[in-house]
Design an enzyme around this catalytic site. Structure first.
Site, PDB file in Angstrom:
ATOM      1  N   GLY A  17       0.767  -1.234   0.000  1.00 34.94           N
ATOM      2  CA  GLY A  17       0.000   0.000   0.000  1.00 34.94           C
ATOM      3  C   GLY A  17       0.800   1.288   0.000  1.00 34.94           C
ATOM      4  O   GLY A  17       0.250   2.354  -0.288  1.00 34.94           O
ATOM      5  N   ASP A  18       2.094   1.216   0.323  1.00 33.38           N
ATOM      6  CA  ASP A  18       2.968   2.399   0.275  1.00 33.38           C
ATOM      7  C   ASP A  18       4.347   1.939  -0.194  1.00 33.38           C
ATOM      8  O   ASP A  18       5.372   2.238   0.410  1.00 33.38           O
ATOM      9  CB  ASP A  18       3.055   3.061   1.646  1.00 33.38           C
ATOM     10  CG  ASP A  18       3.686   4.460   1.584  1.00 33.38           C
ATOM     11  OD1 ASP A  18       3.913   4.961   0.467  1.00 33.38           O
ATOM     12  OD2 ASP A  18       3.972   5.034   2.650  1.00 33.38           O
ATOM     13  N   LEU A  19       4.354   1.214  -1.313  1.00 36.12           N
ATOM     14  CA  LEU A  19       5.542   0.484  -1.739  1.00 36.12           C
ATOM     15  C   LEU A  19       6.450   1.349  -2.612  1.00 36.12           C
ATOM     16  O   LEU A  19       6.697   1.052  -3.774  1.00 36.12           O
ATOM     17  CB  LEU A  19       5.136  -0.798  -2.468  1.00 36.12           C
ATOM     18  CG  LEU A  19       6.243  -1.852  -2.639  1.00 36.12           C
ATOM     19  CD1 LEU A  19       6.766  -2.298  -1.286  1.00 36.12           C
ATOM     20  CD2 LEU A  19       5.727  -3.045  -3.422  1.00 36.12           C
TER      21      LEU A  19
END
Length: 253
Positions: free
Chosen positions: A157-159
Site C-alpha cells: 500500500g505504500d511500496l
C-alpha cells in the site's frame, strides 16, 4: 534481537496499531519478508532492526517472486483493512478509509484518490481546473472502466523505494499502508520514485504470476493514489503530476 523504536507523541488513535496489523498481515502471506513487530503501543512501535546491504540483482529477483506470493494471499474484498484493524488506516501521517467494496474501481476512486483532492486544492497544490480533470478520471474509474477479473490482492500500500530495505538476506519491507486492492497498484508505486533493479523485480514478478496485457499503460492509473497523497502536502509539482496521470488515465478509457 536489535530493535528500532518509532515514537509519535501526537499519534492519532490506532496509528501504530494499524501499522502493526498491516505488518503482521503481510508477514502471514509468507511471501516478501516483512520487518517483525516486537511491541506496539498507542505512541510507539518497536520493530526488528534491519541490517543494510547494497541492492543486488539476485535479491531483486527473489523479491519480485516473493511479492507476487504476497499479493496472491489476497483478502475478502477490495478495500479490506488488515484483520483486527478498525477504522481508517494511514499512509505516512495521513489517514485514509479502508472499507470493503464490491468493485475495485469504486474502492480506488472513492477511497484512494478522491479524499486527497480537496486537501490538495486547499493547500494550493492543485488548481480547480486540475481537480476537475482528476474527478473526471475518478468517475470513469468508479464506473468500472478498469475493473477486471483480478481477485483482491494483499497490498503493502505504500511500496515506494524508501520502504524497500536491502539487507544481507535480501529485501525487507517496512512502513505499510496495508489493505486489499489491485496488485498493479503496488508495482506502479515501486516505479514512481524509482527502485534499484526495478526491471529485474518486475520480470521476476511476471514470471511467477504473469501480469495482464497492458499493465505498463495502466501505470498512470495506479499512480493516481500516491500522487494525490503527495499533492495534498508536498507542493504543486505533485499536483501537476496528478493531473497528467489523470489525463493519461482518461486517454485509456
Amino acid at each position: 534481537m536489535e530493535q528500532l523504536v518509532k515514537t509519535r507523541a501526537d499519534a492519532p488513535a490506532g496509528f501504530f496499531a494499524a501499522e502493526a496489523a498491516g505488518l503482521r498481515w503481510l508477514a502471514a502471506a509468507e511471501g516478501a519478508r516483512i520487518a517483525r513487530v516486537l511491541d506496539v503501543g498507542d505512541d510507539r512501535i518497536a520493530l526488528e532492526r534491519i541490517a543494510e546491504a547494497a541492492p543486488a540483482a539476485e535479491a531483486a529477483d527473489a523479491f519480485g517472486a516473493a511479492l507476487a506470493a504476497t499479493h496472491a494471499a489476497g483478502a475478502d474484498a477490495f478495500g479490506s483493512p488488515p484483520p483486527g484493524c478498525e477504522g481508517d488506516i494511514f499512509i505516512g501521517r495521513r489517514s485514509q478509509p479502508a472499507r470493503p467494496t464490491a468493485t475495485w474501481g469504486a474502492f480506488y476512486a472513492r477511497q484512494r484518490v478522491e479524499p486527497f483532492v480537496p486537501i490538495a486544492v486547499a493547500a494550493g497544490n492543485l488548481s480547480a481546473s486540475g481537480a476537475e480533470v482528476v474527478r473526471r478520471a475518478c468517475e470513469a474509474i468508479a464506473a468500472g472502466a478498469f475493473d477486471d477479473d483480478e481477485p483482491p490482492a494483499r497490498l503493502h500500500g505504500d511500496l515506494w523505494a524508501g520502504n524497500v530495505l536491502w539487507s544481507p538476506e535480501g529485501v525487507v519491507l517496512i512502513d505499510p499502508a496495508a489493505h486489499s486492492g489491485h496488485r498493479e497498484t503496488d508495482l506502479a508505486m515501486l516505479a514512481l520514485f524509482g527502485c534499484p533493479f526495478l526491471e529485474r523485480i518486475l520480470g521476476a514478478y511476471d514470471a511467477a504470476r504473469p501480469l495482464r496485457d497492458g499493465w505498463r499503460e495502466r501505470v498512470p492509473l495506479h499512480q493516481l493514489h500516491p500522487l494525490a497523497v503527495h499533492a495534498a502536502g508536498h507542493g504543486p509539482s505533485y499536483g501537476r503530476a496528478l493531473v497528467e496521470a489523470a489525463e493519461q488515465t482518461l486517454a485509456l478509457v
